[in-house]
Design an enzyme around this catalytic site. Structure first.
Site, PDB file in Angstrom:
ATOM      1  N   GLY A 239     -31.940 -34.395  -9.533  1.00 39.04           N
ATOM      2  CA  GLY A 239     -31.228 -35.407  -8.761  1.00 39.04           C
ATOM      3  C   GLY A 239     -29.728 -35.268  -8.923  1.00 39.04           C
ATOM      4  CB  SER A 240     -27.022 -37.667  -8.265  1.00 39.69           C
ATOM      5  OG  SER A 240     -27.371 -38.763  -9.108  1.00 39.69           O
ATOM      6  N   GLY A 244     -28.574 -37.761 -13.756  1.00 41.91           N
ATOM      7  CA  GLY A 244     -28.862 -36.870 -14.873  1.00 41.91           C
ATOM      8  C   GLY A 244     -28.171 -37.277 -16.155  1.00 41.91           C
ATOM      9  CD  GLU A 261     -32.798 -27.080 -12.888  1.00 39.20           C
ATOM     10  OE1 GLU A 261     -31.668 -26.849 -12.383  1.00 39.20           O
ATOM     11  OE2 GLU A 261     -33.392 -26.265 -13.612  1.00 39.20           O
ATOM     12  CB  CYS A 295     -29.464 -28.877  -5.593  1.00 41.61           C
ATOM     13  SG  CYS A 295     -30.939 -27.883  -5.786  1.00 41.61           S
TER      14      CYS A 295
END
Length: 508
Positions: A239-240, A244, A261, A295
């Protein structure tokens, strides 16, 4: 679409909590899944309550006790059968991914193929979970290392790859002997239900313990429960960067493991020695594929002065040919953003870029009228900027491409590296020296560095992940399996004496 929903047991209101074939009565709030394709409600999902979560964790703990004792090749055989089930359901699941998330139908099919590929990879891996043997300094001793499963693996996935990233984690975790609890994005819960439906049938046919594959749907609270839970030794979160950091802090506070990630701000360097026609394909797909919601999407093009104008003209011409519309129509190149919040973020980024002095070679905007009733379709935009603009330093999950000039390769690499994120990068060049410099210790600081292909997309054979604010985790191929296991060093004394290491004497 109704037929597909019925195929996967999805209709009306569904429980978003299961431990495999056992679907629990969910006690949380209701989540409505709307398609960004046409704005229509697809189905509802009832989220997990805290009591639901506790029941799932206890079931998973019990399942781990049995599952870890299955021989790894036998676990691999179950995953092989799951890959076959995904092959059989590829078209239906791919269409559901496309409709619920909004990516093109080809990308929906590609995402399911990625799941199939990781199943194949994991099957081979199930016979290769190897350690090392080392020579001991003590006579009559043998040293080696082995790997054991961790236990429960918590998986927090994002909307943009609603099923593939789950499979990257779960297939490897399962052959390693772990059990999984999956918290999918609340924006794409139906694809998760479909995957759980497919897995449950395969697992039941093989007598897999209930609780090896668990689903806990809900909002950020579910992720917070998981991140703070000492019974979950590994949390893999996609995610963002903001998300994270929160997950990493919570998991780190209890000395657990976090596999993160996170965001990307990916650049392609267009050298004076690039094949411009070939470069164009990689740049345009990287920028507009999945409507810029990968991403690994290409956010920045760093273009040599001598080819800047020519390549910009090629880009502008290519953007005029893009077809934006229903992603299930394979004639279209670009589908919608995930929701209206994403549209607002896109508009704010365009305005911020203009405020900082950016000029637009291709203007953006929201599309209206027939075919765009959901309000989630936007125009891919191209802006000429400087790398130090605040908005350029930030990842915007939308099809906005920034153009930046450079004059020599050292400058280009510095620009490429001059952002907080470090996921994917590329250089387009036919100059061998430039390619090697880009890949050297003084080159790209990203986890992925490509030559003559774009930033977007990755094969499952290589470990996927990035550096800096991208999180540092690695998923999918190579030796990423080690993240899902614990290493144990063993020393065996087969002599009649007990010498100590480092020559220490301790006689009684």
């Amino acid at each position: 679409m109704e037929q597909i929903l019925q195929q996967f047991g999805i209709a009306g209101t569904n429980s978003g909590v299961s431990t495999g074939s056992n679907i629990l009565k969910a006690g949380g709030s209701e989540i409505v899944s709307f398609s960004p394709v046409d704005g229509r409600e697809i189905a509802k999902v009832t989220a997990a309550s805290r009591d639901n979560y506790e029941e799932v964790v206890k079931t998973a703990q019990s399942a781990f006790e049995a599952w870890r004792l299955w021989p790894a090749p036998r676990r691999g055989e179950v995953v092989r059968q799951l890959g076959e089930a995904l092959r059989a359901d590829k078209e239906a699941l791919g269409r559901l991914v496309s409709y619920e998330m909004g990516k093109s139908l080809q990308e929906g099919y590609g995402e399911v193929q990625e799941m199939i590929d990781i199943c194949d990879f994991a099957v081979g891996l199930s016979r290769q979970l190897h350690g090392l043997t080392m020579h001991s300094e003590r006579p009559g001793h043998r040293m080696y290392e082995q790997w054991h499963p961790l236990g429960i693996v918590g998986i927090i996935s994002a909307f943009n790859f609603p099923v593939a990233v789950w499979s990257w984690n779960s297939m490897l975790a399962w052959v390693c002997g772990d059990v999984c609890i999956w918290k999918p994005s609340e924006k794409t819960p139906l694809t998760a239900l479909a995957c759980q439906h497919i897995a449950a049938k395969v697992f039941a046919a093989n007598g897999v313990p209930e609780g090896v594959s668990c689903l806990v749907t809900g909002d950020r609270a579910v992720g917070e429960w998981m991140s703070a839970d000492g019974r979950v030794p590994l949390v893999s979160a996609t995610g963002s960067t903001r998300m994270g950091k929160a997950v990493g802090a919570a998991v780190g506070a209890r000395l657990g493991r976090a596999l993160l990630e996170l965001g990307g701000n990916n650049a392609i360097i267009i050298s004076k020695d690039a094949d411009l026609d070939m470069s164009l394909i990689g740049c345009v797909f990287g920028a507009v594929g999945t409507a810029g919601q990968r991403c690994t999407s290409t956010r920045r093009l760093i273009i040599h002065d001598s080819v800047y104008d020519a390549f910009k003209a090629k880009l502008v011409s290519a953007y005029k040919q893009l077809r934006i519309g229903d992603p299930l129509d394979e004639q279209n190149h670009v589908g919608p953003l995930i929701d209206k919040d994403a549209v607002q973020a896109y508009l704010k980024a365009i305005e911020a870029c203009k405020q900082e002095g950016g000029t637009f070679a291709v203007e953006g905007g929201v599309l209206e009228g027939t075919g765009y009733e959901s309000g989630c379709y936007v125009k891919p935009a191209i802006a000429e900027v400087k790398n130090d603009f605040k908005i350029v330093q930030h990842e915007t999950f939308a099809p906005i491409l920034y153009l930046i000039r450079y004059s020599d390769l050292d400058e280009a690499i510095a620009l490429q590296n001059g952002v907080p994120q470090g996921l994917s990068s590329a250089i387009m060049t036919l100059n061998l020296r430039e390619a090697e410099q880009f890949l050297s210790q003084a080159g790209s600081d990203c986890g992925i560095a490509n030559v003559n292909i774009g930033t977007s997309g990755a094969e499952i054979g290589g470990a996927f992940g990035g550096e800096k604010e991208t999180g540092g985790g690695r998923e999918s191929g190579s030796d990423a399996w080690r993240a899902y296991m614990r290493r144990q060093t063993n020393t065996i004394n087969y002599s009649t004496k007990l010498p100590l290491a480092q020559g220490i004497k301790f006689d009684l």
